[in-house]
Design a protein around this motif. Structure first.
Motif, PDB file in Angstrom:
ATOM      1  N   THR A  68       0.840  -1.203   0.000  1.00  0.00           N
ATOM      2  CA  THR A  68       0.000   0.000   0.000  1.00  0.00           C
ATOM      3  C   THR A  68       0.876   1.254   0.000  1.00  0.00           C
ATOM      4  N   LYS A 111       1.295   4.004  -2.973  1.00  0.00           N
ATOM      5  CA  LYS A 111       0.949   5.399  -2.686  1.00  0.00           C
ATOM      6  C   LYS A 111       2.086   6.334  -3.113  1.00  0.00           C
ATOM      7  N   ASP A 151      -0.228  -5.880   1.678  1.00  0.00           N
ATOM      8  CA  ASP A 151      -0.493  -4.463   1.958  1.00  0.00           C
ATOM      9  C   ASP A 151       0.102  -4.053   3.304  1.00  0.00           C
ATOM     10  N   GLU A 158       4.148   4.142   9.790  1.00  0.00           N
ATOM     11  CA  GLU A 158       2.956   3.346  10.124  1.00  0.00           C
ATOM     12  C   GLU A 158       2.641   2.464   8.928  1.00  0.00           C
ATOM     13  N   GLU A 191      -0.249  -0.095   8.849  1.00  0.00           N
ATOM     14  CA  GLU A 191      -1.592   0.476   8.709  1.00  0.00           C
ATOM     15  C   GLU A 191      -1.814   1.033   7.308  1.00  0.00           C
ATOM     16  N   GLY A 192      -0.775   1.016   6.485  1.00  0.00           N
ATOM     17  CA  GLY A 192      -0.901   1.540   5.123  1.00  0.00           C
ATOM     18  C   GLY A 192      -0.881   3.054   5.080  1.00  0.00           C
ATOM     19  N   ILE A 193      -0.453   3.673   6.182  1.00  0.00           N
ATOM     20  CA  ILE A 193      -0.398   5.137   6.218  1.00  0.00           C
ATOM     21  C   ILE A 193       1.008   5.563   5.802  1.00  0.00           C
ATOM     22  N   LEU A 194       1.064   6.391   4.792  1.00  0.00           N
ATOM     23  CA  LEU A 194       2.363   6.830   4.269  1.00  0.00           C
ATOM     24  C   LEU A 194       2.715   8.169   4.903  1.00  0.00           C
ATOM     25  N   ARG A 195       3.689   8.147   5.786  1.00  0.00           N
ATOM     26  CA  ARG A 195       4.108   9.391   6.465  1.00  0.00           C
ATOM     27  C   ARG A 195       5.315   9.944   5.745  1.00  0.00           C
ATOM     28  N   GLY A 201      -0.236  10.430   3.544  1.00  0.00           N
ATOM     29  CA  GLY A 201      -1.023  10.042   2.378  1.00  0.00           C
ATOM     30  C   GLY A 201      -1.885   8.837   2.659  1.00  0.00           C
TER      31      GLY A 201
END
Lengths: 319, 533
Positions: free
Chosen positions: A17, A21, A84, A293, A296-300, A319
C-alpha cells in the motif's frame, strides 16, 4: 522564486500500500515534488504462511485471527491484505511449514527470495508508473534490507540508487546517503561501529562541493536528538521494564550526531526509529524523521522546499 | 503477535508507546469521575421524581444511556484502531471528514473543557471544605471552615489546585500515567470504603441522624415536602428529558483514551477495547449499583429529600448535601478515619478530572500544531520530559483565568447550552464517520475491526444520539418560556457566547489556512489520500 521540492519518506517495510501510494503521489503530481527520496527500511519483516489443506481449502493466521480460505478469490484477497501490511504471504503445505519452522537456513533463503521478488515487482511497477515523469526518484535501503536488493535498485531505469554516493538533487544541492546504522541488538544486514560510520561519513563529505547546502540522507538518526528514542533492551532482546513501564533511551548514532554538528548541512533526513517521528534543528541543520505506520498503510512523509540559500518551508504529510 | 507468528518474523523493534491499556482505562476513569465522585447521590435532588419499577428514574436513565453508549464506545474503538494518534478527536475527523471539521470538532471540545478547569478547581476547594466540615461534626477538628471558600484562601487553594494539576501533566508521560492511575485507584478505594460505610452504617443511621441534628429523617422528609418536594411525583416529560440531558453529559470521558491512542502500548485495538469498554462499564457499575445501594441503605426519601433541601433551601442538614463521607460518618461516627480517607479520595477524584482532561485537551492542541493549525512551536516536545510543555503552560493559564471568572461569578460552564452545543459534533461525528469512511478513506476502512458492524453501528449511533441530543440536550437544558424573549433566552442560556466561540473557531481556521497557503504550504495536500492501488 525558483525552488526545489523534496518529498521524503522512509521505513515502508515491504508495504504494498505504501509503495503504491508513493508511486501514485508522483504519477498524479499530488505533492508536485521534483525530488522523491524513499529511504530504508524497504523490505518486510515477516512471512505469513498460508497452509494448503488436503481438502483444497487454505488456512492462515494473520493479525491474531485464524482465517479459513475457501476460494481462489478469497486466497488472492487475503494474500493482498498480507502484502499491503508489508508481510510476505507464502503458500505451503503443512509439512513445508513445519520444515521452515525447524530449518532456519531454509527460512532465511525463503525470506531473502520473497524480499527480492517483491522489490523486483516494485521496480517493474515503478518503471510503468514513473515513465515520462521528470522526477528524480531515489531509493536507498536501510539496515534491515537484504544486500541483494541493492543490485536490483542499481539496475533500474527510473530509480536512482544513491547509497554511498554523492548525488545532485538540483543545481545547488547535493545529497549523500548511508542506509547502514550503528550496531543494533538485532545484528541486521547493514550495521557498522560508530567509528566505521564516522569514516564512511567523512569519506563521503570529502567529495561534496558545498557542504552547507548538502542533504545528509542517513537511515540512522543522530544520537539524543529526540528522533531516536527506542526501548532499552536486555540481553534477551526484551524491553527493560522500570516501574511497570518500558524504559526508553536514545539509540541514534553518535557518529551521525558529530557529523551534523561538524559539517552543519542544510538538511538531515532520517528514519529507523518508527516511534520517534519529528523535526528538530541541530544548529542550522533541519533534521527530520517522519516515523512509520507502514502496517496500517499510512504513508508518512515530509515536504521540504529548498532554494539556493535556505529551507523555505517544510511540513509533514500523510497520504 | 502469536508464538507461531514470531517464528516467521525477523527480529526488529516495534512501536513503543507510554500508556498501557490499564493506564489508559484509568485515564478515562479519571476523566469520568470529576464532580460526580464524592457527590454521587448529592445531585439527585436536582431531578426529583418518583420511583419507577422500584428504582429511581435516574438509575434507569443511567442504564439506558449507558447501554446506548456502548455503541459509541465500540465505534471509537473501530475508527481509532486503523489510525491511532495523539489528538485523535482532531486527527480522525480531519482525515475522514476534512480538516475543517476536524478542527471545529476539536476546537469545540477544547472550549467545552477549558472553563471546566476553573470550575473544577472551585469544586475541589469546596469539597475540601466539606471534608473538614464532616470532621468537625465528629469533633475531630473545630470549624467553621467557611473561610476556605472565601477570599483570600479560595484564591490561593484554587490556583494551587490548577498549578498542581499542571505540574502532574508536565511529568514524563510514563510517570504521568502511573501517578494518574495510582490516584484513580485511590479514588476507587474511597468508593469501596463508602460501600462498606453504607452497609455497616445502615442500622444506626436513623438514630445517629437524630442524635446529631435533633430531628428524625421523617422530619427531614417533611421539611422537604413543606418546601415543595413531592416524593410521590411521577416521571414527567420535563423531568425525563432533564435527567436524560444530565446523564448524557456526565457519562462522557469513557472514550477519551481514543485521543491518546497514539500513546497506547502494544495492540491498539486491545488497548482501546480494555480502556473504553472497561471505563464505560466502571461508570455503569459506579453509577447504578453504587447509587442504588446508597439510596436503599439510607432510604430513597431521606437522601433525595435531603438533596432537594440542599439545592432548593438553606435548611439542609449541616448546610451540606448528602455527600458520601458525610452519610457514612453519620452511620458509624467512630469509624470516621475510614470515611475521612474516603473523603480525601473523593477530593482527589474530583481534582483528577483536571490533570486528566488537561492531557486530553493538550493532545488535541498538539495535533493542531503538528498540522500547522496553530504555530508549530506550540507543539514542540520538551526533549527530556517528552511533553508539549508550552501547551500545558497555556492550559494552566487558561485554567486560572476561568477559576477567576468562577469566583467572580461568570463561568461559561454554568450556561445551559455551553457544554451542550460545544459537545454536539463529538456526539454526532462517531455516527457519521463510519458512513463516509469507506468512500473517503478506503485504506483506513480496510483496517477497521469488526468491519461488518461498522456502518450499522454508525447508523444506530445517529438514530439514538440525534433525538436524545436535540430533545434532552438542547430542549431539555434550555427550555424557552413564553414570558422570555428570544434574545434574553439566547443570552441567559449561553447560546450567544457559545456561537461566538464557534464562529471564532471558523474564522481562525480560515485565517490559518490562508496564512499557510500564503507561506507556500499546500494545506489541502497535508492529509490528502493518495490512491492506494
Amino acid at each position: 522564486m525558483i525552488h526545489t521540492r523534496i518529498y521524503y519518506c522512509c521505513d515502508i517495510h515491504g508495504s504494498e500500500t505504501c509503495f503504491r501510494k508513493i508511486l501514485n503521489a508522483v504519477k498524479y503530481n499530488i505533492y508536485n515534488a521534483s525530488v522523491v527520496i524513499v529511504s530504508g527500511d524497504l523490505t518486510g519483516k515477516m512471512i505469513v504462511p498460508i497452509v494448503k489443506n488436503t481438502n483444497g481449502t487454505f488456512k492462515t493466521k494473520f493479525l491474531g485471527s485464524e482465517i479459513l480460505i475457501k476460494s481462489n478469490n478469497q486466497l488472492n484477497e487475503v494474500a493482498k491484505q498480507i502484502s499491503d501490511c508489508g508481510y510476505y504471504p507464502y503458500i505451503a503445505t503443512v509439512n513445508e511449514v513445519e520444515e521452515i519452522k525447524e530449518n532456519r537456513k531454509r527460512f532465511a533463503e525463503l525470506f531473502s527470495n520473497l524480499v527480492v521478488k517483491r522489490i523486483e515487482e516494485w521496480i517493474q511497477l515503478a518503471e510503468e508508473r514513473l515513465k515520462g515523469k521528470h522526477v528524480k526518484f531515489f531509493m536507498v535501503p536501510g539496515n534491515d534490507d537484504d544486500p541483494r536488493i541493492a543490485k536490483i535498485l542499481e539496475h533500474s531505469n527510473v530509480i536512482a540508487y544513491p547509497e554511498n554516493k554523492v548525488v545532485t538533487l538540483d543545481d545547488f544541492h547535493e545529497m549523500i546517503s548511508i542506509g547502514a546504522t550503528n550496531i543494533t541488538p538485532w545484528r541486521t544486514y547493514g550495521e557498522f561501529t560508530e567509528e566505521e560510520l564516522a569514516k564512511k561519513i567523512d569519506d563521503l563529505t570529502s567529495k561534496v562541493r558545498n557542504i552547507s547546502n548538502c542533504v545528509f540522507n542517513f537511515h540512522c538518526p543522530p544520537f539524543d536528538s529526540g528522533l531516536d528514542l527506542a526501548p532499552k533492551l536486555n540481553e534477551e532482546f526484551q524491553p527493560i521494564i522500570v516501574g511497570g513501564e518500558i524504559l526508553k533511551v536514545p539509540v541514534g548514532s553518535t557518529a551521525v550526531r558529530q557529523a551534523i554538528e561538524k559539517y552543519q548541512p542544510k538538511l538531515g533526513l532520517f528514519g529507523h526509529i518508527h516511534e520517534s517521528p519529528g523535526d528538530v534543528y541541530i544548529g542550522r541543520t533541519l533534521c527530520l524523521n517522519p516515523g512509520s505506520e507502514y502496517s496500517e498503510g499510512i504513508l508518512r512523509g515530509y515536504i521540504i522546499d529548498v532554494d539556493k540559500e535556505k529551507i523555505l518551508r517544510y511540513y509533514r504529510v500523510e497520504g | 503477535m502469536t508464538d507461531e507468528e514470531k517464528l516467521f518474523a525477523r527480529k526488529a523493534s516495534g512501536l513503543i508507546k507510554e500508556a498501557s491499556a490499564t493506564k489508559a482505562a484509568f485515564f478515562n476513569i479519571a476523566n469520568i469521575m470529576g464532580s460526580k465522585f464524592a457527590w454521587s447521590v448529592a445531585y439527585l435532588g436536582l431531578f426529583p421524581a418518583g420511583l419507577i419499577l422500584g428504582w429511581p428514574p435516574y438509575l434507569l436513565i443511567c442504564l439506558i444511556i449507558g447501554l446506548l453508549s456502548y455503541i459509541t464506545a465500540i465505534l471509537y474503538i473501530q475508527f481509532t484502531t486503523p489510525m491511532p494518534r495523539s489528538g485523535a478527536d482532531y486527527v480522525i475527523p480531519a482525515r475522514i471528514l476534512g480538516p475543517f471539521w476536524g478542527f471545529i470538532n476539536s476546537w469545540m471540545i477544547v472550549w467545552s473543557w477549558i472553563p471546566v478547569w476553573g470550575w473544577m478547581a472551585w469544586v475541589t476547594v469546596r469539597n475540601l471544605k466539606q471534608l473538614l466540615d464532616v470532621l468537625s461534626i465528629v469533633n475531630v477538628i473545630q470549624g467553621p471552615f467557611g473561610y476556605i471558600i472565601n477570599s483570600p484562601t479560595v484564591w490561593i487553594l484554587g490556583i494551587l489546585t490548577i498549578v498542581f494539576a499542571m505540574i502532574l501533566c508536565m511529568l514524563p508521560p510514563r510517570r504521568y500515567y502511573t501517578v494518574l492511575s495510582a490516584l484513580a485507584v485511590f479514588s476507587i478505594v474511597g468508593l469501596i470504603l463508602t460501600i462498606i460505610g453504607v452497609v455497616i452504617g445502615m442500622p444506626t443511621f436513623e438514630s445517629n441522624f437524630k442524635m446529631y441534628l435533633g430531628y428524625s429523617t421523617t422530619e427531614l422528609v417533611n421539611r422537604a415536602i413543606e418546601n415543595g418536594w413531592n416524593p410521590n411525583e411521577t416521571l414527567t416529560f420535563n423531568s425525563l428529558i432533564g435527567l436524560l440531558g444530565y446523564v448524557l453529559f456526565v457519562i462522557g470521558g469513557y472514550q477519551y483514551s481514543a485521543t491518546i491512542s497514539g500513546e497506547i502500548k502494544g495492540d491498539v485495538k486491545k488497548g482501546l477495547t480494555i480502556s473504553i469498554i472497561g471505563s464505560l462499564t466502571f461508570f455503569m457499575l459506579y453509577q447504578i449499583p453504587f447509587v442504588w445501594l446508597v439510596l436503599t441503605g439510607f432510604g430513597y426519601r431521606n437522601v433525595i429529600g435531603w438533596s432537594y433541601l440542599f439545592w432548593n433551601t438553606d435548611i439542609a442538614p449541616f448546610g451540606l448535601p448528602p455527600i458520601n463521607a458525610l452519610i457514612c460518618t453519620i452511620g458509624t461516627p467512630n469509624l470516621w478515619p475510614l470515611w475521612f480517607i474516603a473523603g480525601v479520595a473523593g477530593v482527589f477524584g474530583t481534582w483528577l478530572c483536571i490533570p486528566a482532561s488537561m492531557v486530553y485537551i493538550n493532545r488535541q492542541i498538539f495535533a493542531w500544531g503538528i498540522d500547522r493549525m496553530v504555530p508549530k512551536t506550540l507543539a514542540d516536545v520538551h526533549p527530556r520530559l517528552h511533553q508539549p510543555m508550552k501547551i500545558f503552560l497555556l492550559e494552566g493559564l487558561m485554567g486560572i483565568i476561568f477559576f477567576a471568572t468562577t469566583i467572580t461569578g461568570v463561568n461559561p460552564v454554568s450556561y445551559a447550552l455551553w457544554t451542550t452545543l460545544l459537545m454536539s459534533t463529538s456526539l454526532i461525528f462517531p455516527g457519521i464517520i463510519p458512513i463516509v469512511m469507506k468512500k473517503r478513506r478506503p485504506d483506513l476502512y480496510r483496517a477497521v475491526p469488526w468491519k461488518k458492524a461498522f456502518v450499522p453501528l454508525g447508523i444506530l449511533q445517529l438514530a439514538w444520539i440525534i433525538p436524545v441530543y436535540l430533545i434532552a440536550g438542547v430542549y431539555g437544558s434550555a427550555p424557552i418560556t413564553p414570558e422570555m424573549s428570544l434574545w434574553s433566552w439566547a443570552i441567559t442560556t449561553g447560546l450567544i457566547a457559545t456561537l461566538v466561540v464557534i464562529i471564532a473557531g471558523v474564522i481562525i481556521y480560515y485565517s490559518v489556512r490562508a496564512w499557510n497557503i500564503k507561506k507556500g504550504i499546500e494545506f489541502d495536500k497535508m492529509f490528502k489520500l493518495i490512491p492506494p492501488e
